[in-house]
Motif scaffolding. Structure first.
Motif, PDB file in Angstrom:
ATOM      1  N   LEU A 188      44.659  72.969  -9.098  1.00 32.04           N
ATOM      2  CA  LEU A 188      43.366  72.872  -8.418  1.00 32.04           C
ATOM      3  C   LEU A 188      42.269  72.628  -9.443  1.00 32.04           C
ATOM      4  O   LEU A 188      42.282  73.209 -10.526  1.00 32.04           O
ATOM      5  N   GLY A 189      41.330  71.780  -9.084  1.00 30.25           N
ATOM      6  CA  GLY A 189      40.200  71.491  -9.955  1.00 30.25           C
ATOM      7  C   GLY A 189      40.451  70.382 -10.956  1.00 30.25           C
ATOM      8  O   GLY A 189      39.515  69.926 -11.608  1.00 30.25           O
ATOM      9  N   ASP A 190      41.700  69.932 -11.092  1.00 31.91           N
ATOM     10  CA  ASP A 190      41.975  68.832 -12.011  1.00 31.91           C
ATOM     11  C   ASP A 190      41.162  67.607 -11.592  1.00 31.91           C
ATOM     12  O   ASP A 190      41.059  67.290 -10.402  1.00 31.91           O
ATOM     13  N   VAL A 191      40.612  66.922 -12.579  1.00 31.30           N
ATOM     14  CA  VAL A 191      39.942  65.652 -12.334  1.00 31.30           C
ATOM     15  C   VAL A 191      40.948  64.557 -12.662  1.00 31.30           C
ATOM     16  O   VAL A 191      41.555  64.565 -13.737  1.00 31.30           O
ATOM     17  N   VAL A 192      41.138  63.650 -11.704  1.00 35.04           N
ATOM     18  CA  VAL A 192      42.131  62.590 -11.858  1.00 35.04           C
ATOM     19  C   VAL A 192      41.490  61.227 -11.649  1.00 35.04           C
ATOM     20  O   VAL A 192      40.437  61.116 -11.015  1.00 35.04           O
ATOM     21  N   LEU A 193      42.120  60.224 -12.190  1.00 33.10           N
ATOM     22  CA  LEU A 193      41.767  58.832 -11.916  1.00 33.10           C
ATOM     23  C   LEU A 193      42.792  58.293 -10.936  1.00 33.10           C
ATOM     24  O   LEU A 193      43.988  58.562 -11.075  1.00 33.10           O
ATOM     25  N   ILE A 194      42.322  57.557  -9.937  1.00 32.45           N
ATOM     26  CA  ILE A 194      43.223  56.884  -9.006  1.00 32.45           C
ATOM     27  C   ILE A 194      42.865  55.401  -8.978  1.00 32.45           C
ATOM     28  O   ILE A 194      41.711  55.031  -9.180  1.00 32.45           O
ATOM     29  N   PRO A 195      43.838  54.543  -8.733  1.00 37.56           N
ATOM     30  CA  PRO A 195      43.526  53.115  -8.636  1.00 37.56           C
ATOM     31  C   PRO A 195      42.819  52.814  -7.310  1.00 37.56           C
ATOM     32  O   PRO A 195      43.170  53.372  -6.277  1.00 37.56           O
ATOM     33  N   VAL A 196      41.794  51.973  -7.374  1.00 38.86           N
ATOM     34  CA  VAL A 196      41.081  51.490  -6.187  1.00 38.86           C
ATOM     35  C   VAL A 196      40.940  49.974  -6.346  1.00 38.86           C
ATOM     36  O   VAL A 196      41.178  49.444  -7.441  1.00 38.86           O
ATOM     37  N   PRO A 197      40.575  49.260  -5.285  1.00 37.41           N
ATOM     38  CA  PRO A 197      40.560  47.798  -5.352  1.00 37.41           C
ATOM     39  C   PRO A 197      39.833  47.192  -6.561  1.00 37.41           C
ATOM     40  O   PRO A 197      40.280  46.198  -7.100  1.00 37.41           O
ATOM     41  N   ASN A 198      38.738  47.783  -7.004  1.00 41.83           N
ATOM     42  CA  ASN A 198      37.988  47.194  -8.123  1.00 41.83           C
ATOM     43  C   ASN A 198      38.110  48.006  -9.402  1.00 41.83           C
ATOM     44  O   ASN A 198      37.167  48.117 -10.165  1.00 41.83           O
ATOM     45  N   GLY A 199      39.261  48.633  -9.633  1.00 36.15           N
ATOM     46  CA  GLY A 199      39.442  49.396 -10.864  1.00 36.15           C
ATOM     47  C   GLY A 199      40.027  50.768 -10.613  1.00 36.15           C
ATOM     48  O   GLY A 199      41.126  50.907 -10.116  1.00 36.15           O
ATOM     49  N   SER A 200      39.243  51.793 -10.930  1.00 39.64           N
ATOM     50  CA  SER A 200      39.696  53.169 -10.709  1.00 39.64           C
ATOM     51  C   SER A 200      38.509  54.043 -10.357  1.00 39.64           C
ATOM     52  O   SER A 200      37.353  53.663 -10.568  1.00 39.64           O
ATOM     53  N   ALA A 201      38.798  55.211  -9.798  1.00 41.96           N
ATOM     54  CA  ALA A 201      37.744  56.148  -9.415  1.00 41.96           C
ATOM     55  C   ALA A 201      38.203  57.558  -9.756  1.00 41.96           C
ATOM     56  O   ALA A 201      39.401  57.852  -9.756  1.00 41.96           O
ATOM     57  N   ARG A 202      37.229  58.430 -10.045  1.00 43.93           N
ATOM     58  CA  ARG A 202      37.537  59.819 -10.350  1.00 43.93           C
ATOM     59  C   ARG A 202      37.498  60.653  -9.073  1.00 43.93           C
ATOM     60  O   ARG A 202      36.626  60.487  -8.227  1.00 43.93           O
ATOM     61  N   MET A 203      38.476  61.574  -8.982  1.00 46.98           N
ATOM     62  CA  MET A 203      38.559  62.492  -7.853  1.00 46.98           C
ATOM     63  C   MET A 203      38.960  63.862  -8.375  1.00 46.98           C
ATOM     64  O   MET A 203      39.489  63.983  -9.480  1.00 46.98           O
TER      65      MET A 203
END
Length: 102
Positions: free
Chosen positions: A9-24
């Motif tokens: 819990l609380g980990d910040v991750v990068l995920i792939p999105v259409p125009n690159g990546s986003a933090r969640m």
């Protein structure tokens, strides 16, 4: 994670999105049902109707949601996203100070 580290819990991750990546941020774990900072209506829905699988997590957008829109003909997007615990989640920052609720 693909690195072999456990998702927390609380980990910040990068995920792939259409125009690159986003933090969640990881806000719920499917295997333990532990959660943090979830809206009560969403928590009720996900625990009674949606039912997370053991290998799923709930993520909350930190960056702007790239799927956000104003089209009234399309279902709105929320602040949370479901994801498999797979190679597409890339750990950016570990946040062990995250408050945990069970």
């Amino acid at each position: 994670y693909a690195t072999g580290e456990n998702i927390e819990l609380g980990d910040v991750v990068l995920i792939p999105v259409p125009n690159g990546s986003a933090r969640m941020k990881v806000v719920m774990l499917g295997d333990t049902q532990q959660h943090s900072e979830l809206q009560s209506t969403f928590l009720k829905w996900v625990t009674t109707e949606r039912k997370l699988e053991d290998d799923e997590v709930v993520l909350e957008w930190i960056d702007k949601n790239p799927f956000e829109h104003k089209d009234p003909n399309v279902a709105p997007v929320g602040k949370y996203m479901f994801s498999g615990a797979d190679q597409y989640l890339v750990l950016v920052e570990r946040n062990p100070a995250s408050e945990t609720h069970t």
